[in-house]
Design an enzyme around this catalytic site. Structure first.
Site, mmCIF file in Angstrom:
data_model
loop_
_atom_site.group_PDB
_atom_site.id
_atom_site.type_symbol
_atom_site.label_atom_id
_atom_site.label_comp_id
_atom_site.label_asym_id
_atom_site.label_seq_id
_atom_site.Cartn_x
_atom_site.Cartn_y
_atom_site.Cartn_z
ATOM 1 N N GLU A 1 32.318 -15.039 49.625
ATOM 2 C CA GLU A 1 33.252 -14.417 48.678
ATOM 3 C C GLU A 1 34.487 -13.821 49.351
ATOM 4 O OE1 GLU A 1 30.934 -11.683 46.364
ATOM 5 O OE2 GLU A 1 29.488 -13.213 45.756
ATOM 6 N N GLU B 1 23.429 -20.352 43.526
ATOM 7 C CA GLU B 1 22.941 -19.147 42.853
ATOM 8 C C GLU B 1 22.913 -19.342 41.331
ATOM 9 O OE1 GLU B 1 24.920 -15.594 44.188
ATOM 10 O OE2 GLU B 1 25.213 -16.389 46.219
#
Length: 411
Positions: A201, A316
């Protein structure tokens, strides 16, 4: 390779068909035990009961693991090692099993595992000088017993840093702090791990930088080169692991996600052009049951990754139904529809190699643990974002996943 799977399995990412069948048969995966292996109709609407099989097999040859393996994919989930039953080992060449439903579900359904939190900085680094590996070690020991691969998550992230980090990390020591952490952690599991989320991220377009990078502690302390530094350190620590950049909110064709997707693509292209050892992109895929759905943009992104030789992992996956009106049956159907349409889209791309859900059962999903407004349904109902419900029965999402692997079958 030191992981109990056998020579070459870490790199190939798959058990042989013979090994899988032997493993499944020896573990009794094809049998039904209370609460596992069969479901009393995945619909809850009594009006549909006559049209829905009363008991549906989901273990052995009917498991996600078997269908994904047969189709040429890895399938898995995030796990909490503390919840795994301690019964391990082999008896007469077959792995011991347990009637603990969480453990059995993970054994039956997953060919690849990732720790939900146990391998993040806050879990591994109680002090600047010490490491705590017990939960991560348990995951690796467990996976080795059942022929499962392991992904590492993660080596560098701006969140879940330990409490001591802010006072300890300075511009004059941040580089060594990052590289020593990576050398220690990735080095400990070298040769035993399928892939690492090396940097997680790092892109946040609203921060306003031309390169799209997030104004994180690592950026402030080291500068943009922290990303290259992390990948190079990981490659030195483990020359066999697939090194991955992992990010979220790049699946939709909205203006915001399209802009972020473009910046992520620019980042991995820059890394590749500079000879940085990067092998894959992780697409987190925390999707929504209502609102826009993934479209052609994510398909183009995956193809662009393929053009520079990168694999893609769905890392995810879950489906948030917080804003979806209606009762449980409407939630179940809408969530399954997202699984179906998304997986059928991404699995047709040859460089997509693995699909991992963020959890396996609604009993332990982060969406039901969060107290944030984006996770709490107005009607007070718990969310149902995963393949198995809180009683470990298969949801429509399970069958959507299994069918998607069948549709995309490669081998």
């Amino acid at each position: 390779m030191g992981n109990g799977i056998g020579e070459g399995t870490v790199n190939s990412g798959r058990l042989s068909r013979r090994a899988f069948v032997r493993l499944a048969a020896g573990a009794g995966f094809g049998s039904c035990v209370p609460g596992m292996g069969f479901a009393a109709g995945f619909g809850r609407d009594k009006r549909k009961k006559a049209a829905t099989p009363a008991r549906v097999a989901v273990s052995g040859a009917d498991s996600l693991r078997a269908h994904a393996t047969a189709a040429g994919f890895q399938v898995g989930c995030a796990v909490v090692p503390e919840l795994l039953d301690v019964v391990l080992g082999m008896t007469n060449g077959a792995p011991n099993v347990t009637n603990d439903p969480y453990t059995r579900t993970v054994i039956e359904q997953a060919s690849i595992l990732v720790a939900e939190n146990a391998m993040k900085w806050s879990s591994l680094r109680p002090t600047p000088e010490s490491y705590e590996f017990s939960h991560a070690d348990k995951l690796f020991h467990y996976a080795a017993q059942y022929g499962q691969l392991v992904r590492g998550h993660n080596l560098c992230w701006h969140e879940q840093l330990p409490a001591w980090f802010a006072a300890t990390a300075k511009k004059d020591n941040a580089r060594s702090l990052l590289t020593q952490h990576i050398q220690t952690v990735a080095g400990r599991y070298a040769g035993k791990i399928h892939s690492w989320d090396v940097v997680n991220e790092a892109v946040h377009v609203p921060d306003g930088r031309p390169d799209g990078l997030r104004k994180s502690p690592w950026l402030e302390l080291i500068g943009p080169e922290y990303i290259e530094l992390a990948f190079i350190a990981a490659a030195k620590a483990d020359s066999q692991a697939k090194l991955t950049y992992n990010d979220y909110d790049i699946e939709l064709d909205t203006e915001e996600q399209s802009a972020k997707r473009a910046q992520v693509l620019m980042l991995v292209r820059r890394l590749h052009a500079r000879g940085v050892p990067i092998h894959a992109v992780g697409i987190q895929s925390h999707l929504q049951a209502s609102g826009p759905k993934p479209g052609e943009g994510i398909s183009r992104f995956i193809r662009s990754a393929a053009e520079i030789g990168l694999e893609v992992y769905i890392t995810e996956l879950d489906v948030n139904s917080q804003a979806l009106p209606g009762g449980p049956e409407l939630q179940d159907g809408a969530v399954a529809d997202v699984y179906k349409s998304y997986l059928e889209r991404v699995l047709r791309e040859p460089n997509v190699k693995a699909v991992l859900t963020w959890g396996i059962t609604d009993a332990h999903t982060w969406l039901n643990q969060s107290k944030q407004a984006w996770a709490l349904r107005p009607d007070g109902a718990r969310q149902k974002p995963l393949p198995f419900d809180e009683q470990y029965q298969p949801m429509p999402a399970f069958f959507a996943m299994r069918n998607a692997f069948d549709v995309a079958r490669r081998v």
